[in-house]
Write an enzyme that holds these catalytic residues in place. Structure first.
Site, mmCIF file in Angstrom:
data_model
loop_
_atom_site.group_PDB
_atom_site.id
_atom_site.type_symbol
_atom_site.label_atom_id
_atom_site.label_comp_id
_atom_site.label_asym_id
_atom_site.label_seq_id
_atom_site.Cartn_x
_atom_site.Cartn_y
_atom_site.Cartn_z
ATOM 1 N N GLU A 215 0.838 -1.204 0.000
ATOM 2 C CA GLU A 215 0.000 0.000 0.000
ATOM 3 C C GLU A 215 0.871 1.251 0.000
ATOM 4 O O GLU A 215 1.549 1.541 0.986
ATOM 5 C CB GLU A 215 -0.928 0.039 1.215
ATOM 6 C CG GLU A 215 -1.802 1.296 1.240
ATOM 7 C CD GLU A 215 -2.629 1.427 2.495
ATOM 8 O OE1 GLU A 215 -3.295 2.469 2.640
ATOM 9 O OE2 GLU A 215 -2.606 0.507 3.328
ATOM 10 N N LYS B 109 -8.402 -15.252 16.346
ATOM 11 C CA LYS B 109 -8.585 -14.891 14.934
ATOM 12 C C LYS B 109 -9.985 -14.386 14.624
ATOM 13 O O LYS B 109 -10.464 -14.510 13.485
ATOM 14 C CB LYS B 109 -8.244 -16.086 14.023
ATOM 15 C CG LYS B 109 -6.840 -16.634 14.207
ATOM 16 C CD LYS B 109 -6.586 -17.805 13.282
ATOM 17 C CE LYS B 109 -5.204 -18.400 13.518
ATOM 18 N NZ LYS B 109 -5.119 -19.118 14.791
ATOM 19 N N ASP C 275 0.557 -16.773 12.666
ATOM 20 C CA ASP C 275 -0.886 -16.738 12.436
ATOM 21 C C ASP C 275 -1.293 -15.322 12.027
ATOM 22 O O ASP C 275 -1.682 -14.510 12.869
ATOM 23 C CB ASP C 275 -1.646 -17.153 13.702
ATOM 24 C CG ASP C 275 -1.344 -18.588 14.092
ATOM 25 O OD1 ASP C 275 -0.799 -19.323 13.263
ATOM 26 O OD2 ASP C 275 -1.661 -18.974 15.228
ATOM 27 N N HIS D 275 -2.408 9.367 -1.609
ATOM 28 C CA HIS D 275 -2.634 8.027 -2.150
ATOM 29 C C HIS D 275 -2.524 8.020 -3.671
ATOM 30 O O HIS D 275 -2.033 7.053 -4.256
ATOM 31 C CB HIS D 275 -4.005 7.494 -1.705
ATOM 32 C CG HIS D 275 -3.935 6.772 -0.397
ATOM 33 N ND1 HIS D 275 -3.491 5.476 -0.293
ATOM 34 C CD2 HIS D 275 -4.244 7.171 0.868
ATOM 35 C CE1 HIS D 275 -3.532 5.100 0.970
ATOM 36 N NE2 HIS D 275 -3.976 6.105 1.700
#
Length: 447
Positions: free
Chosen positions: A128, A260, A337, A434
């Site tokens: 990004e 999670k 994870d 951006h």
């Protein structure tokens, strides 16, 4: 001398950039006649692909055969997926099964982050545009104002099995037994046998009919600790079944952990490391580095992060983009994870004017940062290098210190990211930046 291929990339505005990529990264593996037999067997299904590493004793060769078999089955060239330049033996039986290559991600550096009197250069793996630049600006604002401070409020990984008893009354009896302080030492002795690092901290139970959900919490040293706490849980459950009362174990994990998934239990009670990080940003820094003013930031934080998240019914999301920073650091440092980004990104960002309204007090409170510096992907070369850059590679002399420091760095980087993004929103710079970093335009950006 290392050979390179010249790769061209054409932007949407027809401008072209060229890059040099090591030829070894793009090289297609060559196959012998024996390999061809194996490839044909994998394609035909007579040899399971997952058996290749064990049969061959050569991880790189196994990956090449699996990759070629997949190419022939699917018709995909897989040309853009790198093959060479990776140590496949390092992931065997611990990180990834059935590998066919690896994905390249750029790693940027934000910093120095002045945190608790020490400078950190924070590695962030991301695709990004603007994220690293923005976090870096926040680090600059913090450093120019004397740095940030962190405090660890809690450190304990959880696992919650669900146990079904013959009746709700029997389930309530087990709950009373497990939560009775006079029984805790006996249970702890059994639990702590599972690992020299595991230390049981607490047990919290909930009932749903005759099902009892038992949330064990324990310290896990420098490991993230899911496997460690799960093992300790099994020790206790085996002992209970043998000595106390019969039950049927429905699942080692019941979602009361909660792992999670965004969950109120993690937001309220914490999971992993609970960290608060704060800084006081001077008025001149707010003006010159963040390009805004204190009152605007305070008001926008209330309207966007607090009220806006309340309107959305957010759970643990009272922040601008904590998940952005958490995910970038997790990928760079080898979090096993990655889905634990969900609960690790729980964060409430607070901003208020202090010193007669001249300076900005900003803080992030993160109740469930789940990190480790040993185990999982932390031992891979790239990820180990990023941990080493932060000074938290591997286990520490005092078990748990490296993982606690890493959690503090995560919170500190989130603090920097929150400062910069809220400022960009306040000044209308978000879209422009951006466009610059994600679209390769020539627009200027004030980060």
């Amino acid at each position: 001398m290392q050979a390179f291929d010249i790769i061209a990339f054409v932007h949407s505005n027809d401008e072209e950039d060229t890059f040099l990529i090591p030829s070894a990264v793009r090289r297609i593996p060559e196959f012998s006649s024996n390999d061809e037999e194996l490839i044909s067997s994998v394609v035909a299904g007579t040899i399971p692909s997952y058996e290749l590493e064990g049969k061959l004793g050569d991880c790189r060769r196994a990956v090449g055969i699996r990759r070629e078999a997949l190419r022939r089955i699917t018709g995909s060239s897989l040309e853009g997926l790198p093959f060479d330049g990776f140590d496949y033996a390092s992931i065997l039986n611990q990180c990834c099964e059935l590998p066919i290559g690896y994905v390249q991600l750029p790693v940027g550096i934000a910093g120095p982050l002045l945190l608790d009197g020490k400078h950190y250069y924070v590695p962030m793996a991301t695709t990004e545009g603007c994220l690293v630049a923005s976090t870096n600006r926040g680090c600059k604002a913090i450093a120019k104002s004397g740095g940030a401070m962190s405090v660890l409020l809690r450190d304990g990984m959880t696992r919650a099995p669900v146990v079904r008893l013959p009746s709700a009354r029997r389930a309530a009896e087990l709950k009373a037994f497990l939560e009775n302080p006079s029984n805790f030492e006996t249970i702890s002795v059994v639990f702590n046998r599972s690992s020299r690092f595991a230390k049981l901290q607490s047990i919290h139970c909930a009932l749903a009919g005759r099902n009892i959900y038992i949330r064990f919490s324990c310290s896990t040293g420098d490991a993230m600790g899911m496997n460690m706490v799960s093992k300790g849980v099994e020790y206790v459950l085996d002992e209970l079944k043998k000595d106390l009362l019969p039950y049927s174990l429905t699942s080692t994990s019941s979602n009361f952990c909660s792992d999670k998934k965004p969950a109120a239990v993690n937001w309220i009670e914490g999971r992993g490391k609970t960290v608060v990080c704060e800084a006081v940003i001077e008025e001149e820094v707010v003006k010159n580095v963040l390009k805004t003013n204190v009152s605007t930031l305070v008001e926008l934080n209330v309207i966007k992060n607090l009220a806006g998240s309340a309107v959305a019914g957010s759970l643990g999301g009272f922040n601008a983009h904590a998940g952005n920073i958490v995910s970038a650091i997790f990928v760079a440092t080898g979090r096993q994870d990655l889905a634990q980004i969900l609960e690790s990104s729980h964060c409430i960002t607070m901003m208020e004017a202090v010193n007669d309204g001249q300076n900005l007090h900003v803080s992030v409170t993160m109740p469930s940062i789940e990190v480790g510096t040993v185990g999982g992907g932390t031992q891979l070369a790239s990820q180990a290098a990023c941990l080493d850059l932060l000074g938290v590679k591997g286990g520490s002399e005092t078990p748990g210190e490296n993982s606690k420091r890493l959690a503090a760095v995560v919170a500190g980087a989130v603090l920097a990211g929150e400062l910069s993004l809220i400022s960009a929103l306040a000044t209308g710079q978000l879209v422009k930046c951006h466009l610059k970093y994600n679209r390769s335009t020539k627009d200027t950006c004030k980060f």
